[in-house]
Design an enzyme around this catalytic site. Sequence first.
Site, mmCIF file in Angstrom:
data_model
loop_
_atom_site.group_PDB
_atom_site.id
_atom_site.type_symbol
_atom_site.label_atom_id
_atom_site.label_comp_id
_atom_site.label_asym_id
_atom_site.label_seq_id
_atom_site.Cartn_x
_atom_site.Cartn_y
_atom_site.Cartn_z
ATOM 1 N N LYS A 184 0.916 -1.215 -0.107
ATOM 2 C CA LYS A 184 0.115 0.058 -0.154
ATOM 3 C C LYS A 184 0.878 1.145 -0.036
ATOM 4 O O LYS A 184 0.509 2.190 -0.668
ATOM 5 C CB LYS A 184 -1.320 0.150 1.194
ATOM 6 N N GLN B 196 -5.317 -1.783 9.115
ATOM 7 C CA GLN B 196 -4.848 -3.241 8.933
ATOM 8 C C GLN B 196 -5.422 -4.201 9.604
ATOM 9 O O GLN B 196 -5.273 -4.443 10.773
ATOM 10 C CB GLN B 196 -3.467 -3.179 8.504
ATOM 11 N N ASP C 69 -11.377 2.121 3.198
ATOM 12 C CA ASP C 69 -11.574 0.726 3.042
ATOM 13 C C ASP C 69 -13.030 0.323 2.768
ATOM 14 O O ASP C 69 -13.283 -1.128 2.221
ATOM 15 C CB ASP C 69 -11.253 -0.103 4.316
#
Length: 283
Positions: A52, A96, A119
Site C-alpha cells: 500500500k 490493517q 476501506d
Amino acid sequence: MAQLINGKEISSQIKEEVKAQVTELAGQGISVCLAVIQVGDDPASSVYVRNKKKACEYVGIKSISYELPESTSEEDLIVLVRQLNERQDVNGILVQLPLPKHMDEDHVLLSIDPKKDVDGFHPQSVGALSIGLPGFVSCTPAGIIQLLKRSGIAIEGKHCVIVGRSNIVGKPMALLMLRENATVTVTHSKTKDLAAYTRQADILIVAMGKRQFITSEYVKEGAVVIDVGMHRDENNKLCGDVDFVDVSPKCSAITPVPGGVGPMTIAMLMYNCVASVSLQSRK
C-alpha cells in the site's frame, strides 16, 4: 480458450488514472494523504502494508504509517484513530486487519470517520451502498466491477452467483452487482447442493476461502469466473478458491491467481483515497 482477465494490467490503468488526478489536485494546491495503522507484526499484514505504501508513493499520495506494538490497547488505538479523524491533512484512514485478539475489530472500525473510511468497511459506508447514496465501496468488490467492465464483459441482465457472504466481499459484491442490473444469488457454507446454484451462473464470483474447491462440475459452459481466493498449494505456489486448470477450459473468461483480483484491491484503495477529497468537501 478462456479469456484471461488481467488484473495486473487493469490495476495499472487505474493507478495511472489516479496518478493523473493526484497531479491535477496538486495543481489546485490540494494534497491527498492516507494514514495506515498496523498493530503487531503479522507477516501477511506487513506485506500488504508495504504494498500500500509503494502504491501511494507511485501515484503521489502521501502516506503516514503507524506501526504499533501488539500489546497496544484497544482504547489507545481508538484514541489514535480519533486524532486522525480530526486532522485536516489526513484524507483516508486504514486500520490493517486482522487486529490482535484482545481488540474488537467492529468497535475499532466504527471509530473511523465514515468520510475517511477508504476501506469501505464502516456500517455507514455499507448502508450508503445499499440505498445508492455517495460513499466508499469496499475495495475488492469495487475492483471486481472494474475487472468485468474493462474486460468488455456485460453485467446487465446476467445471472451472478456469489459464493461467500462476508462483510468485506460477498455482501457488498451482491449490492454492487444489483446496482449494475445483474440478477444476484448469494450462496454460502450452509447452502445445500451448492453446484445446483453455481451451474446457473453467467458470472460466478468465488470468495469462500477454500483452496481450489470449485472444479468444472460447479461451472456452466461459457461462464465468467472471478476467483477472490488466495492460498498456497501443496507445492507452495499461489492458488485460489477455483481449480484453475480444471475450470478454465469451460469458461469464457477467468481471473488467474495470482494476477487477477489481488492487484485490484490496492488500485481501488488509491481510487478511494482520491475520491475522499470530494466526499470530504460536501457539507
